[in-house]
Design an enzyme around this catalytic site. Structure first.
Site, mmCIF file in Angstrom:
data_model
loop_
_atom_site.group_PDB
_atom_site.id
_atom_site.type_symbol
_atom_site.label_atom_id
_atom_site.label_comp_id
_atom_site.label_asym_id
_atom_site.label_seq_id
_atom_site.Cartn_x
_atom_site.Cartn_y
_atom_site.Cartn_z
ATOM 1 N N HIS A 159 62.486 34.360 39.316
ATOM 2 C CA HIS A 159 62.426 33.674 40.800
ATOM 3 C C HIS A 159 63.675 33.324 41.422
ATOM 4 O O HIS A 159 63.969 32.263 42.162
ATOM 5 C CB HIS A 159 61.545 32.244 40.851
ATOM 6 C CG HIS A 159 60.100 32.563 40.453
ATOM 7 N ND1 HIS A 159 59.143 32.974 41.166
ATOM 8 C CD2 HIS A 159 59.467 32.588 39.076
ATOM 9 C CE1 HIS A 159 57.868 33.001 40.534
ATOM 10 N NE2 HIS A 159 58.102 32.870 39.452
ATOM 11 N N ASN B 145 51.957 30.989 42.112
ATOM 12 C CA ASN B 145 52.225 32.215 42.718
ATOM 13 C C ASN B 145 51.162 32.501 43.713
ATOM 14 O O ASN B 145 50.233 32.102 43.976
ATOM 15 C CB ASN B 145 52.063 33.369 41.339
ATOM 16 C CG ASN B 145 53.092 33.306 40.449
ATOM 17 O OD1 ASN B 145 54.350 32.708 40.892
ATOM 18 N ND2 ASN B 145 52.983 33.549 39.229
ATOM 19 N N HIS C 44 58.820 21.781 38.581
ATOM 20 C CA HIS C 44 58.811 21.594 36.890
ATOM 21 C C HIS C 44 57.101 21.184 36.958
ATOM 22 O O HIS C 44 56.379 20.226 37.480
ATOM 23 C CB HIS C 44 59.267 20.207 36.560
ATOM 24 C CG HIS C 44 59.173 20.137 35.009
ATOM 25 N ND1 HIS C 44 58.045 20.493 34.201
ATOM 26 C CD2 HIS C 44 59.957 19.840 33.995
ATOM 27 C CE1 HIS C 44 58.442 20.410 32.933
ATOM 28 N NE2 HIS C 44 59.655 19.815 32.691
#
Length: 728
Positions: free
Chosen positions: A81, A154, A345
């Protein structure tokens, strides 16, 4: 033990992340230059030397500060990413969700929760293209009144692997090969397909990655998924399983593979630019947050395992409830400080949302913290402004690299009496986070549940759910990718895997590769087994799903009512018919489209009535792949110029090849007659507007404009590919 006093309750924090960032934002307008200590600088153009031609002096502390800072301006690139784009926005829930979760931001309809959203490609470096065939990251940081909640997802609802211990292997396989560092941002090479051919659990994700989902038209036109199964927990402690979805209000759309490769050359920042320009122009991107809810007692009622990250819950079995809306309304002020330094996170939770035992999720919880420690320099990465919550932070964590907070008082431990016992632990009733008390009673093992061993039924479901053009694109993608693989054994093994998904799919790819489909797949099929394991126990079985197709899995079923923010190219030159140009332009813009005039030269063109019309781009800088549709207005001289311009004719041919809507005033027919798709237009079009495979021609500009709007809203006319043998 001290009790909490009203005087120690912090003031209600502002709910605006812009205000939260303001103290950390600098604007040099009207200011003098100074050093990082505040010393005003007299000369920033010359280093301190021993005479005008003498040696530079070590005592030049301003030079040392400037050069040292420059030397350290770049932080380690994200391993995955790395290439991203982001924006600020807000989220608002539609109705309280108290029955399912006690999360505050999902229950208070009066507030807008600030968010920061980062989109990304996965495999490529920061310098790669936006249009690589790849998964796209869709990470959302909610700055809630209970702390930050990060929904890290995603644009595809499943993943390549089931267990996080395989994540380094997956990334090593898809990254450029270690001996030559090639290819960049591409999965079409031996190491990736070697890994995939040995890991049948990747079969479902491969179908998604080889589909049009891997080539989104825009970040604004792709779905997002939380991938993992999470828990909702309500105030009574009742838990339910939840899958998160982001549904774009503009629909889900893709570009063609040939088009994607050309965009990479014309504008590798295509997705970044699209997102930035949309927000700057006030066309704020919007998604609705959807949830699929499964009661805890229904955990085992499906043919698949809810905790398997290579599986999705078909919407026909559990409908998606749309519970709120996300709007992106502000671009970052500084790419590095915000987009690059933001730290997402999975472990950033709020009360009311919790984990499950998904083995991929559990491993990622460790990975994210470890990554941020390396990438952002130490344990204080949460103090970087873009990562700070909007609520005050009080704990006994101290010091460390780049500590920003100046903590007062003697005590940095607990329990304590010197600090009055503060900061206190919060009861669950006071908003303290408590983990869901899931019962755990098991032996320690390195193993996978047999419920994870069906690797092909959902891959087959996905393929069967696609429209014919989408299936053709998957075949073309697999043929291209495996055609780049040098090792014949890998290609043969993959054909065996494909035959377990769909025999017709395998046969079509086999025909393209000129390699026969193996009569039996290579055994063992599954190589992800322990050293002492029996391959027979781990080999995947052909399992048939009771659901044969799912309409939600095909992009052909996306909403197609709007042309908002679509970019339309008008090909014109001096002598253009101003009326036909403006009539169509006004209708398209009234529907929210963006119109650009493309001409042989920049600056302006002069219409038949001697009116100057500004030109947005010339044929030298414009390309059809950067637009969603094309229109040729009338005007004798303009038409003659466009017809004679090879770039203009190529522009039209390429737009047709990529299955886009094309329109022309009837008086511009001679331009279309010079294209290879002229035969698609009936000879007699004078009385009625003609729309056939997305080609619109009329001598009535108003009628043409309305039909053109309908054609553009369809996004693409993929049927052109098969009938005209034009690969897009």
């Amino acid at each position: 033990m001290a009790t909490k006093k009203d005087s120690n309750v912090p003031a209600q924090p502002g709910n605006d992340k812009t205000e939260n960032l303001a103290p950390h934002t600098a604007d040099a307008s009207g200011e003098f230059m100074n050093t990082n200590t505040g010393l005003r600088i007299n000369d920033d153009q010359n280093s301190l030397k021993a005479g005008e031609r003498g040696a530079t002096l070590l005592e030049d502390f301003m030079l040392r500060e400037k050069i040292t800072h420059f030397d350290h301006e770049r932080i380690p690139e994200r391993i995955v990413h790395a290439r991203g784009s982001a924006a600020h926005g807000v989220f608002k829930v539609y109705k309280p969700m108290a029955e399912l979760t006690k999360a505050g931001f999902l229950n208070d309809t009066s507030i807008e929760t600030p968010v920061f959203v980062r989109f990304s490609t996965v495999a490529g470096s920061r310098g790669s293209t936006d249009l690589a065939r790849d998964v796209r990251g869709f990470a959302v940081k909610f700055y809630t009144q209970e702390g930050n909640f990060d929904l890290v997802g995603n644009n595809m609802p499943v993943f390549f692997i089931q267990d996080a211990i395989k994540f380094p292997d997956l990334v090593h396989a898809v990254k450029p090969e270690p001996d030559n560092e090639m290819p960049q941002a591409a999965s079409a090479h031996d190491t990736f397909w070697d890994f995939i051919s040995l890991m049948p659990e990747s079969a479902h994700m491969i179908m998604w990655a080889m589909s049009d989902r891997a080539l989104p038209r825009s970040y604004r036109m792709m779905e997002g998924f939380g991938v993992h199964t999470f828990r909702f927990v309500n105030a009574e402690g009742v838990s339910s399983f939840v899958k998160f979805h982001w549904k774009p209000l503009l629909g889900v759309h893709a570009v063609a593979w040939d088009e994607a490769q050309k965009i990479s050359g014309k504008d590798p920042d295509f997705h970044r630019r699209d997102l930035w320009d949309a927000i700057e122009s006030g066309n704020f991107p919007e998604w609705e947050l959807g949830v699929q809810i499964v009661a805890e007692e229904d955990e085992f009622k499906f043919e698949f395992d809810l905790l398997d990250p290579t599986k999705l819950i078909p919407e026909e079995l559990v409908p998606v409830q749309r519970i709120g809306k996300l709007t992106l309304n502000r671009n970052p002020d500084n790419f590095f400080a915000e987009t690059e330094q933001v730290a997402f996170h999975l472990g950033h939770l709020v009360p009311g949302i919790d984990f499950t035992n998904d083995p991929l999720l559990q491993g990622r919880l460790f990975s994210y913290t470890d990554t941020q420690l390396s990438r952002l320099g130490g344990p204080n990465f949460q103090e970087i402004p873009i990562n700070r919550p909007i609520v005050p932070v009080h704990n006994n964590q101290r010091d460390g690299h780049m500590r920003q907070t100046i903590n007062k008082g003697k005590s940095s431990y607990g329990p304590n009496t010197l600090g009055g016992g503060y900061p206190l632990q919060a009861k669950a009733s006071e908003g303290g986070f408590t983990s869901y008390p899931e019962r755990v009673d098991a032996r320690k093992v390195r193993a996978r549940s047999k419920s994870f061993f069906d690797h092909f039924s959902q891959a087959r479901l996905f393929f069967n759910s696609q429209s014919d053009p989408e299936k053709n694109h998957i075949v073309d993608a697999l043929s291209f990718e495996l055609g780049k693989v040098k090792a014949v054994s890998i290609r043969e093994r993959m054909l065996g895997i494909l035959s377990m998904i769909d025999k017709n799919l395998a046969a079509e790819v086999s025909f393209a590769l000129r390699i026969p489909v193996p009569q039996d797949p290579e055994l063992p099929v599954n190589h992800s087994i322990p050293a002492d394991g029996d391959p027979a126990d781990y080999d995947s079985l052909i399992v048939e799903s009771s659901l044969t197709s799912s309409a939600a899995l095909s992009m052909a079923n996306t909403p197609k009512e709007s042309i908002a923010t679509r970019k339309i190219a008008f090909l014109a030159a001096d002598g253009v018919d101003e009326k036909s140009l403006l009539a169509v332009k006004n209708v398209l813009e009234s529907e929210g489209a963006v119109v650009e005039i493309i001409a042989p030269r920049r600056s302006y063109i002069i219409s038949e009535s001697d009116v100057q019309i500004p030109v947005d781009q010339s044929f030298l800088t414009a390309a059809s792949v950067l637009f969603d549709a094309v229109y040729v207005p009338g005007g004798t001289n303009s038409v003659a110029t466009i017809e004679a311009d090879a770039d203009a004719v190529h522009f039209l041919n390429e737009a047709f090849r990529h299955c886009k809507a094309v329109a022309a005033d009837a008086s511009a027919m001679q331009v279309l007659e010079g294209t290879y798709f002229a035969k698609k237009i009936p000879a007699d079009f004078s009385d009625e507007t003609v729309i056939k495979e997305g080609i619109v021609v009329s001598d009535d500009a108003e009628k043409l404009a309305r039909q053109f709007v309908l054609a553009i809203a369809q996004h693409r006319f993929w049927e052109r590919e098969k009938s005209r043998k034009i690969p897009a």
